[in-house]
Scaffold this motif. Structure first.
Motif, PDB file in Angstrom:
ATOM      1  N   LYS A 139      14.300  34.589  34.251  1.00 40.82           N
ATOM      2  CA  LYS A 139      13.280  34.573  33.195  1.00 40.82           C
ATOM      3  C   LYS A 139      12.822  35.981  32.833  1.00 40.82           C
ATOM      4  CE  LYS A 139      11.551  29.977  34.222  1.00 40.82           C
ATOM      5  NZ  LYS A 139      10.415  29.179  34.723  1.00 40.82           N
ATOM      6  N   GLN A 140      13.080  36.934  33.718  1.00 40.39           N
ATOM      7  CA  GLN A 140      12.720  38.324  33.454  1.00 40.39           C
ATOM      8  C   GLN A 140      13.886  39.116  32.858  1.00 40.39           C
ATOM      9  OE1 GLN A 140      11.021  38.561  37.635  1.00 40.39           O
ATOM     10  NE2 GLN A 140       9.807  40.113  36.562  1.00 40.39           N
ATOM     11  N   GLN A 141      15.025  38.495  32.715  1.00 40.60           N
ATOM     12  CA  GLN A 141      16.197  39.187  32.192  1.00 40.60           C
ATOM     13  C   GLN A 141      15.982  39.560  30.728  1.00 40.60           C
ATOM     14  OE1 GLN A 141      19.864  37.299  33.159  1.00 40.60           O
ATOM     15  NE2 GLN A 141      21.104  38.873  32.187  1.00 40.60           N
ATOM     16  N   VAL A 142      16.390  40.764  30.380  1.00 44.26           N
ATOM     17  CA  VAL A 142      16.268  41.221  28.994  1.00 44.26           C
ATOM     18  C   VAL A 142      17.648  41.205  28.337  1.00 44.26           C
ATOM     19  CG1 VAL A 142      14.218  42.623  29.472  1.00 44.26           C
ATOM     20  CG2 VAL A 142      16.480  43.681  29.566  1.00 44.26           C
ATOM     21  N   SER A 143      17.657  41.282  27.039  1.00 43.80           N
ATOM     22  CA  SER A 143      18.898  41.206  26.264  1.00 43.80           C
ATOM     23  C   SER A 143      19.757  42.449  26.464  1.00 43.80           C
ATOM     24  CB  SER A 143      18.576  41.061  24.782  1.00 43.80           C
ATOM     25  OG  SER A 143      18.000  42.272  24.303  1.00 43.80           O
ATOM     26  N   VAL A 171      18.513  52.797  35.648  1.00 48.19           N
ATOM     27  CA  VAL A 171      17.633  53.546  34.748  1.00 48.19           C
ATOM     28  C   VAL A 171      16.360  52.725  34.560  1.00 48.19           C
ATOM     29  CG1 VAL A 171      17.370  54.533  32.441  1.00 48.19           C
ATOM     30  CG2 VAL A 171      19.609  54.545  33.543  1.00 48.19           C
ATOM     31  N   LEU A 172      15.214  53.402  34.592  1.00 46.74           N
ATOM     32  CA  LEU A 172      13.926  52.759  34.342  1.00 46.74           C
ATOM     33  C   LEU A 172      13.365  53.259  33.019  1.00 46.74           C
ATOM     34  CD1 LEU A 172      12.109  53.130  37.782  1.00 46.74           C
ATOM     35  CD2 LEU A 172      13.387  51.171  36.944  1.00 46.74           C
ATOM     36  N   SER A 173      12.748  52.362  32.262  1.00 44.84           N
ATOM     37  CA  SER A 173      12.014  52.802  31.079  1.00 44.84           C
ATOM     38  C   SER A 173      10.774  53.557  31.548  1.00 44.84           C
ATOM     39  CB  SER A 173      11.622  51.601  30.223  1.00 44.84           C
ATOM     40  OG  SER A 173      10.651  50.816  30.900  1.00 44.84           O
ATOM     41  N   ASP A 174      10.105  54.225  30.633  1.00 48.85           N
ATOM     42  CA  ASP A 174       8.894  54.977  30.994  1.00 48.85           C
ATOM     43  C   ASP A 174       7.778  54.063  31.464  1.00 48.85           C
ATOM     44  OD1 ASP A 174      10.033  57.424  30.442  1.00 48.85           O
ATOM     45  OD2 ASP A 174       9.320  57.455  28.370  1.00 48.85           O
ATOM     46  N   GLY A 175       7.751  52.875  30.980  1.00 49.97           N
ATOM     47  CA  GLY A 175       6.717  51.937  31.372  1.00 49.97           C
ATOM     48  C   GLY A 175       5.477  52.069  30.508  1.00 49.97           C
ATOM     49  N   VAL A 176       4.709  51.006  30.504  1.00 50.09           N
ATOM     50  CA  VAL A 176       3.482  50.960  29.726  1.00 50.09           C
ATOM     51  C   VAL A 176       2.384  50.431  30.631  1.00 50.09           C
ATOM     52  CG1 VAL A 176       2.332  49.880  27.757  1.00 50.09           C
ATOM     53  CG2 VAL A 176       4.755  50.517  27.596  1.00 50.09           C
ATOM     54  N   TRP A 229      -4.322  48.649  36.348  1.00 51.43           N
ATOM     55  CA  TRP A 229      -3.716  49.724  37.132  1.00 51.43           C
ATOM     56  C   TRP A 229      -2.199  49.620  37.198  1.00 51.43           C
ATOM     57  CZ3 TRP A 229      -0.873  47.916  41.165  1.00 51.43           C
ATOM     58  CH2 TRP A 229      -1.184  46.648  41.647  1.00 51.43           C
ATOM     59  N   TRP A 230      -1.626  48.501  36.813  1.00 52.39           N
ATOM     60  CA  TRP A 230      -0.189  48.315  36.941  1.00 52.39           C
ATOM     61  C   TRP A 230       0.549  48.636  35.648  1.00 52.39           C
ATOM     62  CZ3 TRP A 230      -3.608  44.164  37.052  1.00 52.39           C
ATOM     63  CH2 TRP A 230      -3.546  43.302  35.968  1.00 52.39           C
ATOM     64  N   TYR A 231       1.847  48.809  35.788  1.00 54.42           N
ATOM     65  CA  TYR A 231       2.712  49.131  34.660  1.00 54.42           C
ATOM     66  C   TYR A 231       3.672  47.983  34.372  1.00 54.42           C
ATOM     67  CZ  TYR A 231       1.370  54.039  34.570  1.00 54.42           C
ATOM     68  OH  TYR A 231       0.677  55.204  34.437  1.00 54.42           O
ATOM     69  N   HIS A 232       4.093  47.918  33.142  1.00 56.71           N
ATOM     70  CA  HIS A 232       5.193  47.062  32.728  1.00 56.71           C
ATOM     71  C   HIS A 232       6.344  48.017  32.419  1.00 56.71           C
ATOM     72  CE1 HIS A 232       2.561  43.553  32.047  1.00 56.71           C
ATOM     73  NE2 HIS A 232       1.684  44.460  31.662  1.00 56.71           N
ATOM     74  N   ALA A 286      12.765  42.886  32.941  1.00 55.92           N
ATOM     75  CA  ALA A 286      11.393  43.271  32.633  1.00 55.92           C
ATOM     76  C   ALA A 286      10.560  43.090  33.901  1.00 55.92           C
ATOM     77  CB  ALA A 286      10.853  42.420  31.502  1.00 55.92           C
ATOM     78  N   VAL A 287       9.819  44.119  34.275  1.00 50.87           N
ATOM     79  CA  VAL A 287       9.080  44.103  35.533  1.00 50.87           C
ATOM     80  C   VAL A 287       7.599  44.339  35.254  1.00 50.87           C
ATOM     81  CG1 VAL A 287       8.788  45.254  37.763  1.00 50.87           C
ATOM     82  CG2 VAL A 287      11.072  45.004  36.783  1.00 50.87           C
ATOM     83  N   ARG A 288       6.802  43.576  35.928  1.00 56.01           N
ATOM     84  CA  ARG A 288       5.350  43.777  35.904  1.00 56.01           C
ATOM     85  C   ARG A 288       4.960  44.060  37.343  1.00 56.01           C
ATOM     86  NH1 ARG A 288       1.065  39.716  33.052  1.00 56.01           N
ATOM     87  NH2 ARG A 288      -0.711  41.116  33.265  1.00 56.01           N
ATOM     88  N   GLU A 289       4.523  45.285  37.617  1.00 59.71           N
ATOM     89  CA  GLU A 289       4.313  45.737  38.996  1.00 59.71           C
ATOM     90  C   GLU A 289       3.316  44.911  39.783  1.00 59.71           C
ATOM     91  OE1 GLU A 289       3.462  49.947  38.617  1.00 59.71           O
ATOM     92  OE2 GLU A 289       5.466  50.365  39.350  1.00 59.71           O
ATOM     93  N   LYS A 290       2.327  44.351  39.165  1.00 55.99           N
ATOM     94  CA  LYS A 290       1.254  43.654  39.875  1.00 55.99           C
ATOM     95  C   LYS A 290       1.788  42.480  40.674  1.00 55.99           C
ATOM     96  CE  LYS A 290      -3.111  41.379  39.244  1.00 55.99           C
ATOM     97  NZ  LYS A 290      -4.045  40.834  38.312  1.00 55.99           N
TER      98      LYS A 290
END
Length: 155
Positions: free
Chosen positions: A9-13, A76-81, A87-90, A151-155
């Motif tokens: 479910k977290q897989q991106v295109s 490779v990691l995106s810069d994140g948002v 406090w967490w990043y996506h 897609a990762v949500r650190e929390k």
């Protein structure tokens, strides 16, 4: 041959994976190193048409590892948002699996070095200055066999 993502479910295109590869500034190469210990190294890279290119010195651990065993992975990691008031990043991670080969044709090697330089150097003057050391550089070509993004949500 390659595992399906467990957290599908977290897989991106694939398009999102390619965006990350095109925009990413650094990646981490994972290879089978000395005495079969995993060897990972962060490096600059450039993506083009199913290939990831990077350079290295004419000797060293990275080159020894890929010459001995050409199967690798590259992350490779995106810069994140960071969301406001959290406090967490996506972020999105991309992992490419493939085989590494050396580019031995001097014309092709210089073309890929210029592609790398265009991505990282501020202008053509800096690029041309660095091209003077092309003869002391190995360019490696990671041909992607399989790629996933998550897609990762650190929390």
């Amino acid at each position: 041959m390659f595992r399906e993502m467990r957290r599908f479910k977290q897989q991106v295109s694939e398009d999102e994976c390619l965006r990350i590869l095109n925009e990413g500034k650094r990646g981490v190469l994972a290879a089978l190193g000395d005495d079969e210990y995993p060897y990972t190294v962060p490096l600059d890279f450039v993506y083009e048409d199913g290939h990831i290119y990077f350079h290295c010195a004419m000797e060293g651990h990275k080159l020894d590892a890929v010459r001995k065993h050409d199967k690798v992975s590259f992350c490779v990691l995106s810069d994140g948002v960071k969301e406001e008031n959290d406090w967490w990043y996506h972020f999105t991670s991309v992992i490419a699996f493939g085989r590494v080969s050396e580019i031995t044709d001097e014309g092709e090697k210089n073309k890929k070095l210029r592609l790398l330089g265009t991505k990282y150097f501020p202008d053509n003057e800096h690029l041309e200055k660095e091209m003077g050391s092309a003869g002391r550089t190995v360019v490696l070509d990671l041909t992607i066999d399989h790629m996933t993004g998550k897609a990762v949500r650190e929390k």
